[in-house]
Design an enzyme around this catalytic site. Structure first.
Site, PDB file in Angstrom:
ATOM      1  N   SER A  21       0.810  -1.228   0.000  1.00 57.96           N
ATOM      2  CA  SER A  21       0.000   0.000   0.000  1.00 57.96           C
ATOM      3  C   SER A  21       0.838   1.270   0.000  1.00 57.96           C
ATOM      4  O   SER A  21       0.347   2.334  -0.401  1.00 57.96           O
ATOM      5  CB  SER A  21      -0.954   0.001   1.203  1.00 57.96           C
ATOM      6  OG  SER A  21      -0.227   0.006   2.415  1.00 57.96           O
ATOM      7  N   GLU A  97       2.700  -0.321   9.709  1.00 60.77           N
ATOM      8  CA  GLU A  97       3.319  -1.491   9.083  1.00 60.77           C
ATOM      9  C   GLU A  97       3.753  -2.591  10.050  1.00 60.77           C
ATOM     10  O   GLU A  97       4.038  -3.690   9.603  1.00 60.77           O
ATOM     11  CB  GLU A  97       4.565  -1.046   8.293  1.00 60.77           C
ATOM     12  CG  GLU A  97       4.281  -0.026   7.224  1.00 60.77           C
ATOM     13  CD  GLU A  97       3.494  -0.589   6.057  1.00 60.77           C
ATOM     14  OE1 GLU A  97       3.658  -1.782   5.741  1.00 60.77           O
ATOM     15  OE2 GLU A  97       2.696   0.162   5.474  1.00 60.77           O
TER      16      GLU A  97
END
Length: 198
Positions: A21, A97
């Site tokens: 992403s 993340e």
């Protein structure tokens, strides 16, 4: 040959490699985005997402990197973070993340071959962490992605955005695994979320 300023920009400071992403939703405070690739890995949907594209009760699927033979490449983008914002960006990335991912460093080859190799930080979901789910049949992965949703939105939108971002990144940056899953998901009906709200 590069000017001292250009060489310093590429060889020093903090660079981040994005292969999921981060390609279409980059981190804050970057001043340079460079398309390119890293060697020795393959991108795969072996990682669970309980915090962004799914929930603990119904985890979605997102990409991670898996060690592969030396000839494999994974396309993405390297971001140079403005030096005074590095700590802020690292804290942001640890929230975005870190669920099941560990910090690694890798050499990044810019798509523009005249630019030097860049040492980048990259988040990788390793096989020994609980969020690493491993392989399923592609149809099962596509079905899971199609029906999962989390705080960051639909899991299917993550996959379709990733495919589009890769196609636009650079000539040769298409990922067959991602495109195959995206084609399967596009062939499925979107889940009826009104049943869940009712």
């Amino acid at each position: 040959m590069y000017t001292n300023g250009e060489s310093a920009t590429y060889q020093q400071d903090f660079w981040l490699f994005g292969y999921g992403s981060l390609i279409w939703k980059p981190p804050p405070h970057f001043d340079r985005r460079v398309p390119g690739y890293i060697d020795g890995f393959v991108r795969h949907t072996h990682a669970s997402s309980e915090d962004h594209r799914g929930t603990p009760e119904d985890p979605g699927r997102v990409v991670t990197l898996i060690d592969k033979s030396f000839w494999e490449t994974v396309w993405g983008a390297a971001y140079h973070i403005i030096p005074e914002n590095v700590e802020e960006v690292k804290a942001y990335l640890d929230i975005r993340e870190i669920n099941g991912y560990s910090i690694q460093y890798t050499d990044f080859q810019p798509a523009e071959q005249t630019l030097p190799v860049i040492k980048c930080l990259v988040y990788i979901g390793m096989p020994d962490n609980p969020q690493f789910l491993g392989a399923l049949q592609p149809e099962d992965v596509a079905e899971k992605i199609n029906q999962s949703r989390g705080p960051s939105g639909e899991n299917r939108d993550y996959l379709l955005n990733l495919e589009q971002a890769l196609l636009e990144l650079s000539p040769g940056s298409k990922d067959q695994h991602i495109s195959d899953l995206a084609a399967r998901v596009r062939g499925m009906a979107r889940p009826d979320r009104s049943v869940l709200r009712g």
